[in-house]
Design a protein around this motif. Structure first.
Motif, PDB file in Angstrom:
ATOM      1  N   SER A 355       0.948  -1.238   0.035  1.00  0.00           N
ATOM      2  CA  SER A 355       0.039  -0.048   0.131  1.00  0.00           C
ATOM      3  C   SER A 355       0.802   1.288  -0.037  1.00  0.00           C
ATOM      4  CB  SER A 355      -1.057   0.038   1.168  1.00  0.00           C
ATOM      5  OG  SER A 355      -0.029   0.168   2.356  1.00  0.00           O
ATOM      6  N   THR A 356       0.273   2.404  -0.107  1.00  0.00           N
ATOM      7  CA  THR A 356       1.113   3.684  -0.185  1.00  0.00           C
ATOM      8  C   THR A 356       1.593   4.027   1.083  1.00  0.00           C
ATOM      9  OG1 THR A 356      -0.956   4.796   0.268  1.00  0.00           O
ATOM     10  CG2 THR A 356      -0.207   4.610  -2.023  1.00  0.00           C
ATOM     11  N   SER A 357       1.071   3.494   2.334  1.00  0.00           N
ATOM     12  CA  SER A 357       1.714   3.753   3.539  1.00  0.00           C
ATOM     13  C   SER A 357       2.659   2.884   3.711  1.00  0.00           C
ATOM     14  CB  SER A 357       0.637   3.381   4.801  1.00  0.00           C
ATOM     15  OG  SER A 357       0.162   1.986   4.492  1.00  0.00           O
ATOM     16  N   ASP A 358       2.867   1.621   3.126  1.00  0.00           N
ATOM     17  CA  ASP A 358       4.101   0.976   3.064  1.00  0.00           C
ATOM     18  C   ASP A 358       5.563   1.634   2.554  1.00  0.00           C
ATOM     19  OD1 ASP A 358       3.093  -1.053   4.382  1.00  0.00           O
ATOM     20  OD2 ASP A 358       2.451  -2.316   2.451  1.00  0.00           O
ATOM     21  N   ILE A 359       5.010   2.098   1.448  1.00  0.00           N
ATOM     22  CA  ILE A 359       6.148   2.839   0.719  1.00  0.00           C
ATOM     23  C   ILE A 359       6.498   4.162   1.371  1.00  0.00           C
ATOM     24  CG2 ILE A 359       5.025   4.267  -1.133  1.00  0.00           C
ATOM     25  CD1 ILE A 359       6.804   3.384  -3.250  1.00  0.00           C
ATOM     26  N   GLN A 360       5.508   4.833   1.865  1.00  0.00           N
ATOM     27  CA  GLN A 360       5.887   6.124   2.812  1.00  0.00           C
ATOM     28  C   GLN A 360       6.899   5.530   3.970  1.00  0.00           C
ATOM     29  OE1 GLN A 360       2.162   7.776   3.601  1.00  0.00           O
ATOM     30  NE2 GLN A 360       2.024   8.526   1.521  1.00  0.00           N
ATOM     31  N   ASN A 361       6.445   4.566   4.561  1.00  0.00           N
ATOM     32  CA  ASN A 361       7.448   3.998   5.791  1.00  0.00           C
ATOM     33  C   ASN A 361       8.694   3.726   5.396  1.00  0.00           C
ATOM     34  OD1 ASN A 361       5.225   4.612   7.638  1.00  0.00           O
ATOM     35  ND2 ASN A 361       4.377   2.320   7.403  1.00  0.00           N
ATOM     36  N   VAL A 362       8.880   2.915   4.228  1.00  0.00           N
ATOM     37  CA  VAL A 362      10.057   2.533   3.698  1.00  0.00           C
ATOM     38  C   VAL A 362      11.149   4.032   3.542  1.00  0.00           C
ATOM     39  CG1 VAL A 362      11.420   1.349   2.052  1.00  0.00           C
ATOM     40  CG2 VAL A 362       9.498   0.243   2.989  1.00  0.00           C
ATOM     41  N   ILE A 363      10.421   4.652   2.903  1.00  0.00           N
ATOM     42  CA  ILE A 363      11.239   5.918   2.127  1.00  0.00           C
ATOM     43  C   ILE A 363      11.620   6.787   3.400  1.00  0.00           C
ATOM     44  CG2 ILE A 363      10.989   8.184   1.060  1.00  0.00           C
ATOM     45  CD1 ILE A 363       9.337   6.680  -1.189  1.00  0.00           C
ATOM     46  N   GLN A 364      10.549   6.837   4.367  1.00  0.00           N
ATOM     47  CA  GLN A 364      10.980   7.627   5.525  1.00  0.00           C
ATOM     48  C   GLN A 364      12.212   7.228   6.312  1.00  0.00           C
ATOM     49  OE1 GLN A 364       7.360   7.918   7.982  1.00  0.00           O
ATOM     50  NE2 GLN A 364       6.483   9.529   6.429  1.00  0.00           N
ATOM     51  N   ARG A 365      12.473   5.782   6.156  1.00  0.00           N
ATOM     52  CA  ARG A 365      13.639   5.288   6.687  1.00  0.00           C
ATOM     53  C   ARG A 365      14.838   5.287   5.985  1.00  0.00           C
ATOM     54  NH1 ARG A 365       9.487   1.339   8.460  1.00  0.00           N
ATOM     55  NH2 ARG A 365      10.531  -0.276   7.095  1.00  0.00           N
ATOM     56  N   VAL A 366      14.641   5.664   4.985  1.00  0.00           N
ATOM     57  CA  VAL A 366      16.087   5.670   3.964  1.00  0.00           C
ATOM     58  C   VAL A 366      17.135   6.351   4.804  1.00  0.00           C
ATOM     59  CG1 VAL A 366      16.872   6.375   1.718  1.00  0.00           C
ATOM     60  CG2 VAL A 366      14.812   5.372   1.791  1.00  0.00           C
ATOM     61  N   ASP A 367      18.309   5.974   4.849  1.00  0.00           N
ATOM     62  CA  ASP A 367      19.332   6.439   5.562  1.00  0.00           C
ATOM     63  C   ASP A 367      20.353   7.067   4.425  1.00  0.00           C
ATOM     64  OD1 ASP A 367      21.578   7.293   7.033  1.00  0.00           O
ATOM     65  OD2 ASP A 367      22.088   5.368   7.558  1.00  0.00           O
ATOM     66  N   LEU A 368      19.930   8.603   4.180  1.00  0.00           N
ATOM     67  CA  LEU A 368      20.770   9.138   3.343  1.00  0.00           C
ATOM     68  C   LEU A 368      22.129   9.426   3.716  1.00  0.00           C
ATOM     69  CD1 LEU A 368      18.345  11.975   2.036  1.00  0.00           C
ATOM     70  CD2 LEU A 368      19.149   9.866   0.692  1.00  0.00           C
ATOM     71  N   ASN A 369      22.321   9.135   5.011  1.00  0.00           N
ATOM     72  CA  ASN A 369      23.842   9.279   5.346  1.00  0.00           C
ATOM     73  C   ASN A 369      24.802   8.164   5.045  1.00  0.00           C
ATOM     74  OD1 ASN A 369      24.009  11.944   6.989  1.00  0.00           O
ATOM     75  ND2 ASN A 369      22.168  10.926   7.703  1.00  0.00           N
ATOM     76  N   GLU A 370      23.921   7.304   4.783  1.00  0.00           N
ATOM     77  CA  GLU A 370      24.767   5.851   4.227  1.00  0.00           C
ATOM     78  C   GLU A 370      24.623   5.495   2.893  1.00  0.00           C
ATOM     79  OE1 GLU A 370      23.213   1.655   5.613  1.00  0.00           O
ATOM     80  OE2 GLU A 370      24.298   2.386   7.273  1.00  0.00           O
ATOM     81  N   SER A 371      23.365   5.964   2.048  1.00  0.00           N
ATOM     82  CA  SER A 371      23.289   5.575   0.968  1.00  0.00           C
ATOM     83  C   SER A 371      22.099   6.570   0.205  1.00  0.00           C
ATOM     84  CB  SER A 371      23.039   4.125   0.514  1.00  0.00           C
ATOM     85  OG  SER A 371      22.829   3.842  -0.744  1.00  0.00           O
ATOM     86  N   SER A 372      22.199   7.180  -0.895  1.00  0.00           N
ATOM     87  CA  SER A 372      21.332   7.919  -1.477  1.00  0.00           C
ATOM     88  C   SER A 372      20.575   7.029  -2.680  1.00  0.00           C
ATOM     89  CB  SER A 372      21.734   9.032  -2.094  1.00  0.00           C
ATOM     90  OG  SER A 372      22.842   8.831  -2.958  1.00  0.00           O
TER      91      SER A 372
END
Length: 398
Positions: A355-372
Motif C-alpha cells: 500500500s502507499t503507507s508501506d512505501i512511505q514508511n520505507v522511504i522515511q527510513r531511508v538512511d541518506l547518510n549511508e546511501s542515496s
C-alpha cells in the motif's frame, strides 16, 4: 631450649673456664649464637615494594579505561510531557460528538537516563528517547554539580540527542571507531541504572564482551531506525540508556540503547544489550550541532496510488501486490531511473510494498547518510524488473 636458658648456660661455661671469650673460632659475643633481632625494620621496604607490586597488578586495561572515562559520564533527570486522549462516551454518534468531543490531557512524568560529555565546552550525547518531549532536563556530573541542559539537536530516527550545558574545561570521552571492533573483545558499559548515579554521583560500571555486530532490527520501533547495532552481554538496565559503551582503550564505540528481557518475568538485564555504533552517530553530529536536526529532505519525482480492483484485474495481479505509479516528473530521479507511469512497485530495498503507507514508511527510513540509492522491484508488462533510484537532495533556494 629457651633463649634465657641458653644465656644462663653460657654464663656458667664462661665462669668455669670451659669456654673462652677470645681467640680464633672462639665466642666473640652472645650475638654469635643468639637468634637475630627482629628484622621488621630491615624488611619494611621490601614489604612495601611487594604491596605496591600487588596493587599495580590489580590495574589492567579495564580499570584504566574506567578511570579515564568515569568523570565524563553524567546522570540525566528529565520531566517529560505525556499527552493522551480520553475518548468521547458518544464516539458512535457523530452528532453528540460535536458537543462532547474527545479530550486531550497532559501530564508530567519523571524520567532518567545516562549521557556522556564529548567536548570540554559541555556537549553531551545521549539517546533521543531519554529526552523526548522533555520540558526540563537536569544533568548531574560526577562532582555532584547539577546543570540545566538544553537540547542542541535531536534525531528521532537514529535515537540520538545532543545536549548542551554551560561551562568549560569539562572532562570528556574520546570517540573511537565502531568499524574495527572485534567480536569477543572486552567492553565496558557506564551509566545510571535505576537512578543509582544519584546516590554518590558516580557511574555504575559493568563489563562484558562484544557478542555480535551489524544487528539490524526491522519493523517499527516508534519510528526509530536501529541498524548495525552492537550487541553486548555487559549488563544494561533501565537508566543506562544514553550511556557510553567503551573499548579497553577508554574510547566510546557505542551508545547503550535498549535490551531484550524476559518480559513475563523480569525487566532487567539477561545479557542481551544493544548499542548504537558511534560511527553512525558521527555522521549526524555536525547537523545536530549546527542546525539542531538531521537534514533528510529529498525527492523521488514520482507519485503512487493504491491499486484499484479494475487496475489489478487488468494487470492480472492482486490489489495488495503493490502500488501503481501515477505520475513521473520530468528531469527527476524517477525519470532518470527509467520508471514509467503505470509501473507497479512491489518492493523497495527488499521491503514488500502492499500500500502507499508501506512505501512511505520505507522511504522515511531511508538512511541518506549511508546511501542515496534505493532499489525498486517493479512489475511491468507481466515481468519483474529491478531499477536503481538515486534520491535527490532538496535544497533551499531562498
Amino acid at each position: 631450649m629457651k633463649i634465657t636458658s641458653k644465656i644462663l648456660f653460657l654464663l656458667c661455661l664462661v665462669s668455669t673456664g670451659l669456654i673462652t671469650c677470645s681467640g680464633n673460632g672462639g665466642l666473640e659475643s652472645l650475638e654469635d649464637i643468639l637468634p637475630p633481632a627482629s628484622t621488621a625494620s630491615q624488611t619494611s621496604k621490601p614489604i612495601d615494594d611487594f604491596q605496591n607490586e600487588i596493587f599495580h597488578s590489580r590495574q589492567n586495561a579495564i580499570t584504566r579505561a574506567v578511570n579515564s572515562a568515569s568523570d565524563a559520564v553524567v546522570g540525566i533527570n528529565v520531566t517529560q510531557i505525556q499527552r493522551y486522549v480520553q475518548g468521547s462516551p458518544f464516539f458512535d454518534d457523530p452528532w453528540l460528538r460535536l458537543f462532547f468531543p474527545p479530550r486531550e490531557y497532559e501530564r508530567r512524568v519523571q524520567g532518567l537516563g545516562s549521557g556522556f560529555l564529548i567536548s570540554p565546552d559541555g556537549y553531551i550525547l545521549t539517546n533521543e528517547h531519554v529526552v523526548h518531549n522533555a520540558s526540563d532536563i537536569v544533568v548531574t556530573t560526577t562532582d555532584g554539580k547539577q546543570y540545566k541542559a538544553r537540547i542542541a539537536g535531536q534525531d528521532m530516527t537514529y535515537d540520538v540527542a545532543l545536549l548542551k550545558i554551560e561551562g568549560e574545561q569539562f572532562p570528556f570521552i574520546p570517540l573511537g571507531s565502531s568499524d574495527d571492533i572485534i567480536i569477543g573483545e572486552w567492553v565496558i558499559a557506564l551509566g545510571n541504572p535505576f537512578g543509582l548515579f544519584n546516590v554518590n554521583s558516580k557511574p555504575i560500571v559493568t563489563v562484558g564482551v562484544i557478542s555480535a555486530v551489524n544487528m539490524d532490527f526491522s519493523g517499527s520501533y516508534q519510528d526509530r531506525l536501529y541498524k548495525d547495532m552492537i550487541q553486548t552481554d555487559a549488563a544494561i538496565n533501565g537508566g543506562n540508556s544514553g550511556g557510553p559503551l567503551l573499548n579497553s582503550l577508554g574510547q566510546c564505540i557505542g551508545i547503550n540503547t535498549f535490551i531484550f528481557t524476559e518480559r513475563n518475568y523480569s525487566k532487567g538485564s539477561i545479557g542481551l544489550g544493544f548499542a548504537i555504533p558511534i560511527n553512525r552517530v558521527k555522521t549526524i553530529l555536525p547537523d545536530l550541532k549546527n542546525i539542531g536536526r538531521v537534514d533528510r529532505a529529498f525527492r523521488t519525482g514520482l507519485e503512487v496510488e493504491n491499486l484499484g480492483p479494475l487496475e489489478a484485474r487488468s494487470l492480472g495481479i492482486s490489489r495488495n501486490d503493490g502500488v501503481i505509479v501515477t505520475l513521473v516528473n520530468k528531469d527527476s530521479p524517477a525519470s532518470r531511473a527509467g520508471i514509467r507511469r503505470g509501473d507497479v512497485i512491489v518492493a523497495v530495498n527488499s521491503h514488500r510494498i502492499r500500500s502507499t503507507s508501506d512505501i512511505q514508511n520505507v522511504i522515511q527510513r531511508v538512511d541518506l547518510n549511508e546511501s542515496s540509492i534505493m532499489t525498486l522491484d517493479i512489475f511491468r508488462d507481466g515481468k519483474l524488473i529491478q531499477v536503481k533510484l538515486e534520491l535527490e537532495w532538496v535544497t533551499d533556494e531562498k
